[in-house]
Design a protein around this motif. Structure first.
Motif: not given
Length: 358
Positions: A237-246, A253-258
Motif C-alpha cells: 500500500i502506498g499513499t501520496s499526499g499534499d501534507y507530507q512535503r509542502y 499550499r504548494y506540495c512536492h507532487l509536481l
C-alpha cells in the motif's frame, strides 16, 4: 512535517503488539529521508534481528547509491547528462532506468523521475525548503525543454540523453524498489511473516501471529487515520499526499507532487492511496503508481484502469472522498463513514454509488 504524519500509521500495531504474548520483533532507522520500520512476527530475536538488520543495510545502500542530491552513482549520471556525455553505469542502475522509463510511460508521464531539475527549481530536493516560488524565467525554460525519462538512451549499461535538461531523481520510485528488495531478503532468510514500512509505503508478508496485518490510512487534514485496512500476504500500500512535503505562501499550499505538464504542484488532490494486490514488483508499483493518480486529479479512474489497479482511495482538494468499489469493501472508516462518499467501479468512469448529500 512530513515525517510526523506518515501516510500509513503503525503506532496502533506496535501498541497492540505490546499487549500480546506473541513475539513481534521491531527495528527502525531513518533512510530515504523518512522513518523506516521492519516488524517480524513469530520468530525469536536471535532469528529476527539479523534478518531485519540485513534489510536496513540494503535500504542504506540503495539510499547512498542513488541519492540525486549528494555525491553518488546517480548524481554522477546526472552530471554526465548535463555535460552531454554518455556514462557507463552498473547493471543494477541500468535496470532501474529501464524500469522507470516503463513506469513513467504507463502513467502518461505524470510521474517521471527525469524531472529532477524541476524539483530543484521548487526547492523540494532539500530537507529544509523555503516558502518561495521558482524563478519564472527558469521555470519557463524548463517547460520549453520538457525533459523526461523518454529522453534517455540506454544501450546495455551505456546511458546518455538527447536532452541535457534531464536530471533523474528516484524519489517516488526507490522506496517501492526497497520494499521488493526487503521482501526478497526476508524470504531468503526464512522470514515469512513481516511488515515493512518506508515512510508510509508498506509491504505485508504473511500474518501477525495468525492475524492479518492492519494498517491505517492517514487523514490528510486531521491527526490520525481516515480508515484502516487489513493486508493480505504480498499486498503493498502506498499513499501520496499534499501534507507530507509542502510550504504555504499567501494562504496557498504548494506540495512536492509536481505536474510535469504545468511545471507546478498538483492542486486537485489532498491524498491518494493505492493498494496493490500480490504480483511481481508490487512494492515498486505501490510507490510509483500513487503519484500519477494523484496528479491526474478527477481523471484518476481512467489511469487506474490503465495501470491495472482496482483499489484506490482519493481525497480531492475540497475534502470529498472517492473510493473504488474493490477497496471500499475492505475499508473500515475511523468513527462514522463519511457523509459524502463517491464509490467508483473501475469498470466504468463514473461513480456507481453515491452516499450522502453533496
Amino acid at each position: 512535517m512530513h515525517c510526523a504524519r506518515l501516510a500509513v500509521l503503525l503506532a496502533l500495531l506496535l501498541s497492540l503488539a505490546a499487549c500480546t504474548k506473541a513475539q513481534l520483533h521491531h527495528q527502525e532507522s531513518f533512510v530515504f529521508g523518512t522513518r523506516v520500520e521492519v516488524l517480524i512476527a513469530g520468530l525469536d530475536d536471535a532469528q529476527a534481528r539479523p534478518a531485519a538488520a540485513a534489510v536496513l543495510r540494503e535500504f542504506d545502500r540503495l539510499h547512498r547509491t542513488y541519492h540525486a542530491w549528494q555525491p553518488s552513482e546517480l548524481s554522477a549520471l546526472n552530471d554526465a547528462i548535463a555535460a552531454g556525455k554518455a556514462l557507463e553505469v552498473t547493471p543494477e542502475m541500468a535496470g532501474f532506468l529501464v524500469d522507470a522509463q516503463r513506469i513513467a510511460a504507463a502513467g502518461d508521464h505524470l510521474f517521471d523521475p527525469g524531472i529532477g531539475n524541476l524539483i530543484e527549481l521548487w526547492g523540494f530536493q532539500s530537507d529544509e525548503f523555503k516558502a518561495t516560488l521558482p524563478d519564472p524565467v527558469k521555470l519557463a525554460a524548463w517547460r520549453a525543454a520538457h525533459p523526461g525519462m523518454a529522453d534517455l538512451r540506454i544501450e546495455r549499461t551505456s546511458v546518455s540523453s538527447r536532452n541535457r535538461a534531464v536530471a533523474i531523481d528516484f524519489g517516488g520510485y526507490l522506496k517501492g524498489v526497497a520494499l521488493d528488495r526487503a521482501t526478497a531478503i526476508l524470504h531468503e532468510r526464512g522470514v515469512n511473516n513481516a511488515l515493512i514500512n518506508i515512510g508510509g509505503n508498506v509491504m505485508a508478508l504473511g500474518t501477525k501471529n495468525g492475524e492479518r496485518w492492519r494498517v491505517g490510512i492517514q487523514h490528510p487534514r486531521q491527526p490520525g487515520p481516515l480508515a484502516t485496512v487489513e493486508l493480505n500476504d504480498g499486498e503493498a500500500i502506498g499513499t501520496s499526499g499534499d501534507y507530507q512535503r509542502y510550504f504555504e505562501l499567501d494562504g496557498k499550499r504548494y506540495c512536492h507532487l509536481l505536474d510535469p505538464r504545468s511545471g507546478g504542484p498538483a492542486m486537485q488532490t489532498q491524498a491518494l492511496t493505492v493498494l496493490i494486490t500480490p504480483r511481481p514488483a508490487a512494492g515498486t508499483l505501490s510507490d510509483a503508481a500513487s503519484k500519477p493518480l494523484f496528479i491526474a486529479g478527477a481523471d484518476w479512474p481512467e489511469l487506474a484502469r490503465k495501470l491495472a489497479i482496482d483499489q484506490v482511495l482519493r481525497v480531492d482538494a475540497e475534502g470529498r472522498i472517492q473510493v473504488s468499489s474493490a477497496l471500499h469493501r475492505r475499508l473500515e472508516f475511523v468513527g462514522t463513514e463519511p457523509k459524502r462518499l463517491d464509490i467508483f467501479s473501475l469498470d466504468g468512469s463514473r461513480p456507481h454509488g453515491i452516499r450522502g448529500i453533496p
